[in-house]
Scaffold this active site. Structure first.
Site, PDB file in Angstrom:
ATOM      1  N   GLY A 387       0.788  -1.220   0.000  1.00 57.29           N
ATOM      2  CA  GLY A 387       0.000   0.000   0.000  1.00 57.29           C
ATOM      3  C   GLY A 387       0.820   1.270   0.000  1.00 57.29           C
ATOM      4  CE  LYS A 390       6.074  -2.462  -2.935  1.00 62.85           C
ATOM      5  NZ  LYS A 390       5.244  -2.122  -1.759  1.00 62.85           N
ATOM      6  CB  THR A 391       1.162  -1.508  -7.817  1.00 61.95           C
ATOM      7  OG1 THR A 391       1.711  -2.667  -7.184  1.00 61.95           O
ATOM      8  CG2 THR A 391       0.409  -1.928  -9.064  1.00 61.95           C
ATOM      9  CD  GLU A 514       7.509  -9.154  -4.806  1.00 59.63           C
ATOM     10  OE1 GLU A 514       8.044 -10.244  -5.043  1.00 59.63           O
ATOM     11  OE2 GLU A 514       7.820  -8.455  -3.838  1.00 59.63           O
TER      12      GLU A 514
END
Length: 596
Positions: A387, A390-391, A514
């Site tokens: 949260g 990063k994404t 990831e």
């Protein structure tokens, strides 16, 4: 489009005003670009059949009034048969051409919607249900097609038939004709309110169908999750709710039809009784002939039958208007322009995030003044708790969204000024799940490339991705079907296919989300070796929760709640950043960390 509007576009849905008229419907038909010449020919055939039919009662009148075996001439019989054949041929051709015209509309609308959905920005899908969008392409377009191919001809020829019959009836007996016309306004008083209810009902039906399709799509596309969670009863209840709602709406539609159909039947029967009774009286006193009465009854039928067709057209048009609203809304949305912008510089360059702030539509701020550099040809890792944003940074870099504040530059140029096609062509992306498309291994490795790919190229990138071994062991090799979302392959195999895909694109910028976190230790080692081949001499950005995969990165960027709180190598952050050191102590060998 401004950056603010791009990010918040999910909350600014254009609302079609829903005017209950035919203009939006006609506009949508024109966008599908069907052959108007074909429509003209089809309607001409229908009109010919209708006009020819108007003379049949007059011919019958002559036969009845002057009928004897001696007066029956072969020419009359041939003429009557010819009329019926002409009606049959022109009617059949009209039906065929109208159906083809309707299929052109159906195909054209689906083509417009499908292209539009593919080119809409990702932000639009944040506020749309996938099943609902599918319903617009499949169900709503079919409703529009039906009103044209199945009801338009009956509506136009019905009007011609009614007008022509009434004109001829006035010439036969104006008094009986006036009695007949009294029933028309009485019928409209009932039909007009019913048409409004049908319009409202059709809108509800289309929306509920879209919701139901969405439920089915979600459950069936994630059927493994449903079963592993023992959620069959939950999903059945959700689907059952949609089925029940559609059933209720269908019953309400049936109630309206149950009023319309008997009403038309009562009108027909009442008119027939009145005309036959009153006409018989006039025949008995010599006011009209028996042939005129027969002709009058036949013309009455030619008036009443089209009334049913016109009613069906109006009812179906109300449905079509309800169906077109969301289609027009979707087609009116702004799409991504892949070719607008300047070419990307040929040389590798640093990526700079400078004071970037971003929030999703109607949501909290995700990124707050984020600034850091991604050096060209180096590996930069984004680390931090879940949260932290990063994404979202990956989404900005892929240009799925634009920041409301700050800038992202490449070689000193704002990336949002580059051609979207060129920019995304520079990026290779390998995600945690690496979804595959239904098709063969060959299709998936070459996915997105418009140029042809040789077998030699496929084998080369498969070998670099350590995928050649298991591919060659499969019965059909590179032509093996992977199944929906690649479910016939293991997680490690899917990852290696995704890496081979990225290698084939030869990206300048590599993004890894990831990419090994969901794999077992054996698969992880193989995939990591493949990733090392892929990362060589490329600008690489890695999202990592497991520090073991990124301790050797050239630069680590630590994010907390949308804020960059540390930048440096692993050693530097262990020494200077308390939360990173805590992460390292939890995930890495404690003695190794303490010795740094």
């Amino acid at each position: 489009m401004s950056r603010e509007s791009t990010a918040d576009s999910g909350s600014n849905d254009k609302k079609f005003p829903g005017k209950k008229n035919w203009r939006p419907f006609v506009s949508l038909i024109r966008q599908a670009k069907p052959s108007m010449a074909m429509l003209a020919v089809a309607l001409t055939f229908s009109l010919i059949a209708t006009v020819v039919g108007l003379f049949v009662p007059l011919f019958t009148k002559s036969l009845v009034d002057g009928f004897t075996l001696d007066s029956l001439e072969p020419g009359q019989i041939v003429l009557l048969v010819g009329v019926f054949i002409a009606q049959t041929l022109t009617g059949g051709l009209s039906i065929y051409l109208l159906n083809k015209f309707g299929q052109q509309i159906l195909s054209g609308l689906r083509d417009l919607l499908w292209r539009k959905l593919l080119y809409l920005p990702v932000s639009r899908y944040d506020s749309e249900e996938t099943g609902g969008l599918i319903s617009r392409i499949t169900n709503d377009t079919n409703v529009v097609k039906q009103v044209v191919s199945e009801h338009l001809s009956g509506f136009i020829t019905g009007i011609i038939s009614i007008v022509g019959s009434v004109v001829i009836l006035f010439t036969l007996d104006w008094q009986m004709t006036l009695m007949l016309l009294v029933a028309v306004p009485l019928t409209l008083i009932v039909l007009v309110p019913l048409g409004k209810k049908m319009y409202d009902l059709s809108r509800s039906m289309q929306n509920e169908t879209a919701n139901f399709t969405s439920v089915l799509t979600q459950a069936l596309s994630e059927v493994r999750l449903v079963k592993s969670s023992n959620a069959e009863r939950i999903e059945y209840a959700r689907g059952k709710s949609g089925i029940t709602s559609l059933y209720g709406l269908g019953v309400r539609e049936g109630k309206i039809q149950a009023i319309i159909s008997p009403l038309m039947g009562i009108v027909v029967m009442a008119l027939m009784v009145v005309i036959i009774g009153y006409g018989g009286l006039r025949v008995s006193n010599g006011s009209i002939s028996a042939g005129e009465l027969v002709a009058f009854i036949l013309y009455l039928i030619q008036i009443v039958m089209p009334l049913g067709q016109i009613t069906a057209f109006v009812t179906q048009l109300q449905k079509a208007i309800g169906a077109t609203e969301r289609m027009i809304d979707i087609l009116g949305q702004e799409e991504e322009d892949h070719d607008r912008g300047v070419p990307v510089p040929a040389a590798d360059a640093d990526i700079i995030f400078e004071n970037v702030g971003f929030r999703y539509a109607a949501g909290d701020e995700i990124l707050k003044g984020v600034s850091f550099a991604v050096p060209a040809g180096k590996v930069t890792a984004l680390v931090g708790p879940s949260g932290s944003g990063k994404t979202t940074l990956f989404s900005l870099l892929e240009r799925y969204y634009e920041p409301q504040v700050g800038s992202v530059t490449y070689g000193g140029y704002d990336i949002y000024g580059f051609s979207l096609r060129d920019w995304r062509g520079l990026i290779g992306y390998v995600s945690q799940e690496s979804p595959l498309m239904s098709g063969t291994i060959r299709d998936n490795i070459a996915y997105g490339l418009e140029r042809g790919v040789s077998d030699e190229e496929l084998k080369q990138v498969a070998a670099m991705a350590y995928a050649d071994g298991f591919i060659e062991e499969l019965p059909n090799g590179y032509d093996t079907e992977v199944g929906e979302r690649g479910m016939k392959l293991s997680g490690g195999q899917r990852q290696r296919i995704a890496i081979a895909r990225a290698l084939l694109r030869n990206p300048r910028i590599l993004m890894l989300d990831e990419a090994t976190s969901a794999l077992d230790s054996t698969s992880e080692r193989v995939v990591q070796d493949a990733l090392n081949n892929l990362m060589k001499d490329r600008t690489t950005i890695v999202i990592a929760h497991r520090l073991s995969t990124v301790v050797g990165a050239d630069r680590l960027v630590f994010l907390e709640k949308g804020v960059v709180t540390g930048v440096g190598t692993h050693d530097e952050l262990v020494s200077s950043h308390s939360l990173y050191r805590e992460f390292a102590e939890q995930q890495l060998n404690y003695r190794e960390v303490a010795a740094i």
